[in-house]
Design an enzyme around this catalytic site. Structure first.
Site, PDB file in Angstrom:
ATOM      1  N   ARG A 338       0.847  -1.196   0.000  1.00 17.48           N
ATOM      2  CA  ARG A 338       0.000   0.000   0.000  1.00 17.48           C
ATOM      3  C   ARG A 338       0.878   1.240   0.000  1.00 17.48           C
ATOM      4  O   ARG A 338       1.645   1.473   0.934  1.00 17.48           O
ATOM      5  CB  ARG A 338      -0.948   0.020   1.197  1.00 17.48           C
ATOM      6  CG  ARG A 338      -1.861   1.245   1.192  1.00 17.48           C
ATOM      7  CD  ARG A 338      -3.128   1.107   2.019  1.00 17.48           C
ATOM      8  NE  ARG A 338      -2.899   1.006   3.446  1.00 17.48           N
ATOM      9  CZ  ARG A 338      -3.858   1.115   4.370  1.00 17.48           C
ATOM     10  NH1 ARG A 338      -5.109   1.320   3.989  1.00 17.48           N
ATOM     11  NH2 ARG A 338      -3.582   0.998   5.650  1.00 17.48           N
ATOM     12  N   GLU A 430     -12.862   4.368   0.354  1.00 20.76           N
ATOM     13  CA  GLU A 430     -12.938   4.863   1.732  1.00 20.76           C
ATOM     14  C   GLU A 430     -13.202   6.364   1.814  1.00 20.76           C
ATOM     15  O   GLU A 430     -13.242   6.917   2.918  1.00 20.76           O
ATOM     16  CB  GLU A 430     -11.643   4.532   2.473  1.00 20.76           C
ATOM     17  CG  GLU A 430     -10.391   5.103   1.816  1.00 20.76           C
ATOM     18  CD  GLU A 430      -9.098   4.664   2.477  1.00 20.76           C
ATOM     19  OE1 GLU A 430      -9.163   3.989   3.516  1.00 20.76           O
ATOM     20  OE2 GLU A 430      -8.027   5.000   1.952  1.00 20.76           O
ATOM     21  N   ASP A 458     -12.244   5.232   7.869  1.00 25.62           N
ATOM     22  CA  ASP A 458     -11.895   6.374   7.025  1.00 25.62           C
ATOM     23  C   ASP A 458     -13.132   6.915   6.321  1.00 25.62           C
ATOM     24  O   ASP A 458     -13.295   8.131   6.173  1.00 25.62           O
ATOM     25  CB  ASP A 458     -10.840   5.973   5.994  1.00 25.62           C
ATOM     26  CG  ASP A 458      -9.447   6.437   6.389  1.00 25.62           C
ATOM     27  OD1 ASP A 458      -9.312   7.571   6.864  1.00 25.62           O
ATOM     28  OD2 ASP A 458      -8.489   5.655   6.237  1.00 25.62           O
ATOM     29  N   ASP A 630      -5.194   2.849  14.104  1.00 18.23           N
ATOM     30  CA  ASP A 630      -4.294   3.443  13.128  1.00 18.23           C
ATOM     31  C   ASP A 630      -4.826   4.821  12.783  1.00 18.23           C
ATOM     32  O   ASP A 630      -5.701   5.346  13.473  1.00 18.23           O
ATOM     33  CB  ASP A 630      -4.108   2.546  11.901  1.00 18.23           C
ATOM     34  CG  ASP A 630      -5.397   2.375  11.084  1.00 18.23           C
ATOM     35  OD1 ASP A 630      -6.410   3.034  11.400  1.00 18.23           O
ATOM     36  OD2 ASP A 630      -5.380   1.589  10.123  1.00 18.23           O
TER      37      ASP A 630
END
Length: 721
Positions: A338, A430, A458, A630
């Site tokens: 990613r 997202e 998100d 996160d």
């Protein structure tokens, strides 16, 4: 090439000023072994930066302009009933919603089966932690016995002390139930079987056979006394391991010592939300671990239980097929990487004008070049057998930004001498503008897309920021119950199937965020394969093994074929239903509890991010329950408080008092960590100030993202030495 500037340790490469350690890493570590010279690499990156930087800036400016128009629209409508039709027309007028085109199917080619046709769990792991990275890569196979014994999967945690024979017996019985459900025998249970043999290419179990003989595919050892038997269901393998000298096997009638499941089919090596990479030093660490994975030589030595251990990548696994010929199965998860999104820059490299380059451009070039080490292999352990590189691209807003990413990777491929579409693109669904235009986002990368997925956190953070001026949002638990989230999840699957993803690409679902609650995972996460998604995120190798049992119970590929015949279950109108609080007569205690919960999560995460450079960790919540945190979880919490502050549900003084109270709670929760820096009683540390910035400056952060504040404050701390 120029010598380093001794004052600031920068070297000149083409039109770029590059941190000397990063330049050395690329030239001495990344490029040797692939057919790309240093001059070719730097010329390619320089051209990439020159070509795409103005467009990148323009896309970010467009985000801000659209947001300003949405804010103004909501302000003008305050005190009036919300008009969904007028709202939708307004979004179309400003280009937030684009017309949806006709039917099409994606054209992505050379896709590995782990992406195209093999449903299963997907791990996400921070690229900066070599041990975690190795654990994730090696999580292709996991012990069902260990997963059941060592967690609360059977309803309780194991007792302290040595091995508990009673619990061990329950594990064996529970695993036998799984085998009887998935690989039933004609005349008995696996629990009472005494001997497994291979006779004339078929599995014989005490004179009986599998109900479906095709479930037997291989073995190791001798046919009349195999060391292991390999079964397969819905494409996933299960290995029965026999060892009568083993502590478990000696008590089993058949000598069955373990049941090993093919578990993490794929894993995302994350350079984004789960890491704290703010400069060249951090990026080298992330890139270095990705390089070790692609070369196959990554290893990590560490101390565990007072003993030094070295971990490296698992080898592929050799079996004898049912027909007697050799067969090899992968020993590791298929790895994706990613990259970061379009927003952030990084001081590791500056352009000709002295500006930091966009980190996404740097990631695209470096991670793709690193993956060439795998592409150039012709034998041995390989990641992609189809010659592809899998890059997940997060936080894109709408089709124009996806098209931009598609062109970036075409440029990278040309610069590195790779065939076009070698790099496959994962689109994170997202951001609200991507969700609302998902079909056109996919169309923009129809020859490259390999993955779409949903992410509640998100997505909700962007929902709050986009509609910040519309009014106060519901409490977080109630946001999850609103109609838009169901529409979001359903539309993602439906559009993926409409666009021909089945058999070509992944449709994914989000993370199980409670890593210690495996009983809950077993009960709830089966909903992801039942939704038609062929992968879903898990927080650990153990979670991957337990979640893998769900893919034996649900034939996702068959389900997708059936779902593809139906109509779309949700359309954009449902996605635009803003989850504002309909009932706002909260008590002071309810308001305080909500803000405390948000504040505690922010502080618990940010203090490690800033002080220790840890981008993803298990953080105790307000009830001392460990949650995976996160930047996505931080974003929603910060945006939620910012929204309530803006609409005067809570005052700044009240939030400050709560922040200080919860900082003391976080200090207590981390008291046993020798590297932890307490925030109380001074509340003047950089980490505490960063947490406050996220809340009190949250309304004006670009798209509500946490990265600008976190990067700025982490660099501030690092500059202090």
């Amino acid at each position: 090439m120029d010598e380093p500037n001794k004052q600031n340790h920068v070297v000149t490469r083409e039109t770029l000023s590059v941190d000397a350690t990063l330049a050395r890493f690329v030239e001495e570590t990344v490029l040797p072994g692939i057919e790309v010279s240093a001059q070719q690499f730097w010329a390619g990156l320089s051209s990439l930066v020159e070509t795409f930087t103005p467009r990148n800036r323009a896309l970010l400016q467009k985000r801000e302009e659209i947001q300003t128009k949405i804010d103004s629209w909501h302000k003008a409508g305050r005190g009036k009933p919300h008009d969904p039709e007028a709202y939708k027309a307004f979004l179309e007028e400003i280009g937030y919603l684009v017309p949806e085109g006709g039917a099409f199917s994606i054209e992505t080619a050379n896709v590995d089966p782990e992406i195209a046709s093999l449903p299963g769990p997907q791990l996400v792991v921070p690229s900066t932690n070599a041990r975690f990275v190795l654990n994730a890569a090696n999580a292709r196979w996991g012990s069902l016995y260990d997963g059941l014994y060592g967690t609360d999967a059977m309803g309780s945690l194991p007792p302290s002390g040595g091995f508990d024979d009673g619990r061990g017996a329950r594990v064996v019985a529970r695993a036998a139930v799984f085998l009887d459900e998935v690989f039933p025998l004609l005349a008995k249970s696996h629990d009472t079987a005494t001997a497994y043999r291979i006779v004339d290419g078929q599995l014989d179990v005490d004179g009986t056979a599998l109900t479906d003989p095709a479930g037997f595919v291989g073995y190791t050892g001798a046919p009349d006394q195999p060391s292991s038997v390999l079964l397969r269901n819905n494409g996933l393998h299960v290995e029965l391991v026999f060892d009568r000298s083993h502590a478990i096997g000696k008590n089993s009638p058949s000598g069955l010592a373990d049941v090993r499941l093919e578990s993490a089919i794929s894993a995302i090596i994350d350079c984004e939300d789960s890491v704290a990479c703010v400069d060249a030093e951090d990026k080298i660490l992330a890139y270095g671990n990705w390089l070790g994975l692609m070369k196959g030589d990554l290893s990590e030595t560490f101390t565990k239980g007072g003993k030094e251990m070295t971990r490296s990548l698992n080898r592929d696994r050799d079996f004898t097929a049912a027909n007697g010929t050799p067969m090899t199965l992968k020993g590791r998860a298929l790895l994706l990487v990613r990259n970061v999104g379009h927003l952030m820059t990084n001081p590791a490299i500056h352009d000709r004008d002295g500006n930091e380059i966009f980190e996404g451009l740097m990631d695209a070039m470096v991670t793709s070049a690193i993956a060439m080490h795998d592409l150039q292999k012709t034998d041995g352990a390989r990641n992609s057998l189809e010659g592809s590189v899998y890059v997940v691209k997060p936080k894109m807003h709408g089709p124009e930004e996806v098209a931009f990413a598609e062109e970036v990777f075409s440029h990278v491929e040309q610069a590195l001498g790779l065939p076009q579409y070698t790099v496959k693109l994962g689109i994170m669904d997202e951001e609200r503008r991507t969700s609302a235009n998902l079909k056109e986002c996919i169309r923009a990368a129809k020859s490259r897309v390999c993955f779409i997925n949903t992410g509640f956190l998100d997505r909700t953070g962007d929902e709050i920021h986009t509609s910040m001026e519309a009014g106060p949002f519901s409490r977080k638990d109630f946001i999850k119950r609103k109609s838009w989230i169901t529409a979001y999840e359903n539309q993602n699957v439906d559009i993926g199937l409409e666009c021909g993803f089945s058999g070509k690409a992944q449709i994914g679902k989000g993370m199980w965020a409670v890593p210690d609650k495996m009983a809950g995972l077993l009960e709830e996460k089966i909903g992801h394969p039942r939704s038609g998604a062929n992968c879903a995120w898990v927080p650990s190798p153990t979670a991957a093994t337990l979640h893998a049992t769900h893919y034996h119970k649900v034939d996702v590929m068959d389900l997708q074929a059936q779902m593809a015949k139906g109509e779309r279950r949700a359309y954009v109108d449902a996605l635009l239903d803003i989850p504002l609080a309909a009932y706002r007569k909260w008590t002071k205690a309810q308001i305080r509890r909500e803000v405390e919960n948000n504040a505690q999560g922010i502080l618990g995460y940010v203090v490690r991010w800033i002080d220790q450079g840890v981008g993803c960790s298990k953080v105790l919540d307000i009830n001392d329950v460990g949650l995976m945190e996160d930047r996505a979880t931080c974003r929603i919490s910060a945006q939620h408080i910012a929204n309530w502050l803006h609409h005067e549900i809570v005052s700044k003084a009240e939030v400050l008092e709560i922040m200080q109270k919860m900082a003391q709670v976080v200090d207590r929760q981390n008291a046993d960590d020798p590297s932890y820096r307490p925030m109380a009683p001074g509340f003047e540390g950089v980490a505490y100030q960063a947490a406050c910035d996220l809340v009190f400056e949250g309304r004006v952060q670009p798209s509500g993202y946490t990265e600008p504040v976190l990067h700025r404050r982490r660099l501030e701390l690092k500059a202090q030495g």
